[in-house]
Design a protein around this motif. Structure first.
Motif, PDB file in Angstrom:
ATOM      1  N   VAL A  15       1.045  -1.150   0.124  1.00  0.00           N
ATOM      2  CA  VAL A  15       0.235   0.134   0.048  1.00  0.00           C
ATOM      3  C   VAL A  15       0.889   1.275   0.054  1.00  0.00           C
ATOM      4  CG1 VAL A  15      -1.726   1.271   1.440  1.00  0.00           C
ATOM      5  CG2 VAL A  15      -1.886  -1.099   1.136  1.00  0.00           C
ATOM      6  N   ARG A  16       1.884   1.377   0.843  1.00  0.00           N
ATOM      7  CA  ARG A  16       2.850   2.327   0.772  1.00  0.00           C
ATOM      8  C   ARG A  16       3.233   2.779  -0.379  1.00  0.00           C
ATOM      9  NH1 ARG A  16       6.005   0.969   5.124  1.00  0.00           N
ATOM     10  NH2 ARG A  16       7.574   0.165   3.963  1.00  0.00           N
ATOM     11  N   GLU A  17       3.855   1.532  -0.834  1.00  0.00           N
ATOM     12  CA  GLU A  17       4.458   1.850  -2.454  1.00  0.00           C
ATOM     13  C   GLU A  17       3.515   2.154  -3.341  1.00  0.00           C
ATOM     14  OE1 GLU A  17       6.517  -1.922  -3.253  1.00  0.00           O
ATOM     15  OE2 GLU A  17       8.051  -1.521  -1.876  1.00  0.00           O
ATOM     16  N   PHE A  18       2.295   1.879  -3.534  1.00  0.00           N
ATOM     17  CA  PHE A  18       1.289   2.125  -4.285  1.00  0.00           C
ATOM     18  C   PHE A  18       1.066   3.676  -4.160  1.00  0.00           C
ATOM     19  CE2 PHE A  18      -3.001   3.128  -5.482  1.00  0.00           C
ATOM     20  CZ  PHE A  18      -2.811   2.720  -6.969  1.00  0.00           C
ATOM     21  N   VAL A  19       0.994   4.166  -2.872  1.00  0.00           N
ATOM     22  CA  VAL A  19       0.932   5.499  -2.687  1.00  0.00           C
ATOM     23  C   VAL A  19       1.915   6.486  -3.251  1.00  0.00           C
ATOM     24  CG1 VAL A  19       0.468   7.273  -0.760  1.00  0.00           C
ATOM     25  CG2 VAL A  19      -0.611   5.177  -0.840  1.00  0.00           C
ATOM     26  N   CYS A  20       3.203   5.897  -2.969  1.00  0.00           N
ATOM     27  CA  CYS A  20       4.223   6.611  -3.466  1.00  0.00           C
ATOM     28  C   CYS A  20       4.488   6.777  -4.849  1.00  0.00           C
ATOM     29  CB  CYS A  20       5.825   6.193  -2.730  1.00  0.00           C
ATOM     30  SG  CYS A  20       5.809   6.530  -0.876  1.00  0.00           S
ATOM     31  N   ASP A  21       4.159   5.794  -5.550  1.00  0.00           N
ATOM     32  CA  ASP A  21       4.348   5.447  -7.002  1.00  0.00           C
ATOM     33  C   ASP A  21       3.108   6.014  -7.649  1.00  0.00           C
ATOM     34  OD1 ASP A  21       6.659   4.164  -6.606  1.00  0.00           O
ATOM     35  OD2 ASP A  21       5.810   2.542  -6.877  1.00  0.00           O
ATOM     36  N   THR A  81       2.125  12.920  -5.690  1.00  0.00           N
ATOM     37  CA  THR A  81       3.154  13.407  -6.646  1.00  0.00           C
ATOM     38  C   THR A  81       4.597  13.397  -6.280  1.00  0.00           C
ATOM     39  OG1 THR A  81       1.380  15.088  -7.413  1.00  0.00           O
ATOM     40  CG2 THR A  81       3.837  15.556  -8.135  1.00  0.00           C
ATOM     41  N   ASN A  82       5.009  13.843  -5.240  1.00  0.00           N
ATOM     42  CA  ASN A  82       6.331  13.684  -4.636  1.00  0.00           C
ATOM     43  C   ASN A  82       6.510  13.384  -3.427  1.00  0.00           C
ATOM     44  OD1 ASN A  82       9.341  14.362  -4.750  1.00  0.00           O
ATOM     45  ND2 ASN A  82       8.842  16.115  -5.830  1.00  0.00           N
ATOM     46  N   ALA A  83       6.382  11.980  -3.071  1.00  0.00           N
ATOM     47  CA  ALA A  83       5.950  11.333  -1.730  1.00  0.00           C
ATOM     48  C   ALA A  83       7.290  11.438  -0.919  1.00  0.00           C
ATOM     49  CB  ALA A  83       5.722   9.933  -2.062  1.00  0.00           C
ATOM     50  N   THR A  84       8.702  11.365  -1.399  1.00  0.00           N
ATOM     51  CA  THR A  84       9.711  11.261  -0.431  1.00  0.00           C
ATOM     52  C   THR A  84      10.481  12.537  -0.479  1.00  0.00           C
ATOM     53  OG1 THR A  84      11.064  10.704  -2.391  1.00  0.00           O
ATOM     54  CG2 THR A  84       9.957   8.920  -1.199  1.00  0.00           C
ATOM     55  N   VAL A  85       9.891  13.728  -0.762  1.00  0.00           N
ATOM     56  CA  VAL A  85      10.448  15.297  -0.646  1.00  0.00           C
ATOM     57  C   VAL A  85      10.757  15.416   0.865  1.00  0.00           C
ATOM     58  CG1 VAL A  85       8.280  16.293  -0.604  1.00  0.00           C
ATOM     59  CG2 VAL A  85      10.325  17.451  -1.470  1.00  0.00           C
TER      60      VAL A  85
END
Length: 248
Positions: free
Chosen positions: A152-158, A162-166
């Motif tokens: 689920v987390r990877e789906f949200v980030c991908d 838009t820029n999940a790890t900023v």
């Protein structure tokens, strides 16, 4: 989902109120200051900024609905102005701003380095910027199957944010733009599943992942049942930074 109501609920959480007060204290707003709220949303924080005694408070948001709501909430405050604008091209003159805040905005922006460049442009040489930014790739929950949590987390980030790890890049991006950085990392904790589900979108993002074929429907349903069944914890990393201009 009602975006305005969602932002109001998120801002009302104890952890949110605590970090917002820290940001406000770090701004150290004085009389005659011009204060800029980049991505002001529905105006949640504009009145707190106005209450500091600032001479002028400017809210900017890219969403016309947010701008309309923020104008409505501040219409009785002549020192507050709200404008439609892009954080990457601020409708503000060079070296006009004494204080600025950017709260949970950068993950909407595909090229956040331009936001920091704009902040450096509009800020006075003795100015201060405060930034708060969660890192969506750090969301962790317990209990529940770890692989499903990760999916689920990877789906949200991908696919969702838009820029999940900023969040983890705030310090580097700010330094590249010419700021010195005082960075703090906190880990807000949510112990109520319903609240975490609302704020973090656990259920709705699991459903999106299922519809996209990225997650098995039965696994998603079991994961959500487990999360809702008993003792629960969710946490994530929140990056907050106080920025001051370095040498141009």
């Amino acid at each position: 989902m009602d975006a305005i109501a969602y932002m109001d609920r998120a801002a009302a959480l104890d952890d949110a109120r605590a970090y917002k007060l820290r940001l406000l204290d770090a701004l150290d707003v004085r009389r005659r200051h011009t204060v800029l709220d980049v991505g002001c949303g529905p105006g949640t924080d504009l009145l707190d900024l106005a209450a500091t005694g600032a001479e002028w408070v400017i809210g900017i948001d890219a969403d016309p609905l947010m701008v309309a709501e923020a104008r409505h909430r501040t219409e009785e405050y002549p020192a507050v102005a709200v404008h439609l604008g892009d954080a990457r091209s601020l409708p503000v003159s060079d070296a006009m701003v004494d204080r600025a805040r950017v709260d949970r905005v950068l993950h909407y922006v595909p090229d956040p380095e331009n936001v920091f460049a704009e902040l450096r442009r509009v800020l006075k040489d003795d100015g201060v910027v405060v930034v708060a930014q969660p890192d969506w790739d750090t969301i962790t929950v317990d209990p529940g199957d770890v692989r499903t949590n990760r999916a689920v987390r990877e789906f949200v980030c991908d696919h969702v944010v838009t820029n999940a790890t900023v969040g983890r890049r705030v310090a580097r991006l700010a330094e590249d733009a010419g700021f010195t950085v005082d960075l703090r990392i906190t880990t807000p904790v949510l112990r109520d599943f319903a609240t975490a589900d609302d704020i973090l979108g656990l259920g709705r993002n699991a459903e999106r992942a299922v519809r996209a074929g990225q997650l098995d429907a039965d696994e998603a349903a079991e994961w959500l049942r487990t999360l809702a069944a008993g003792r629960f914890l969710a946490t994530f990393m929140l990056f907050t930074a106080v920025l001051r201009p370095g040498s141009r």
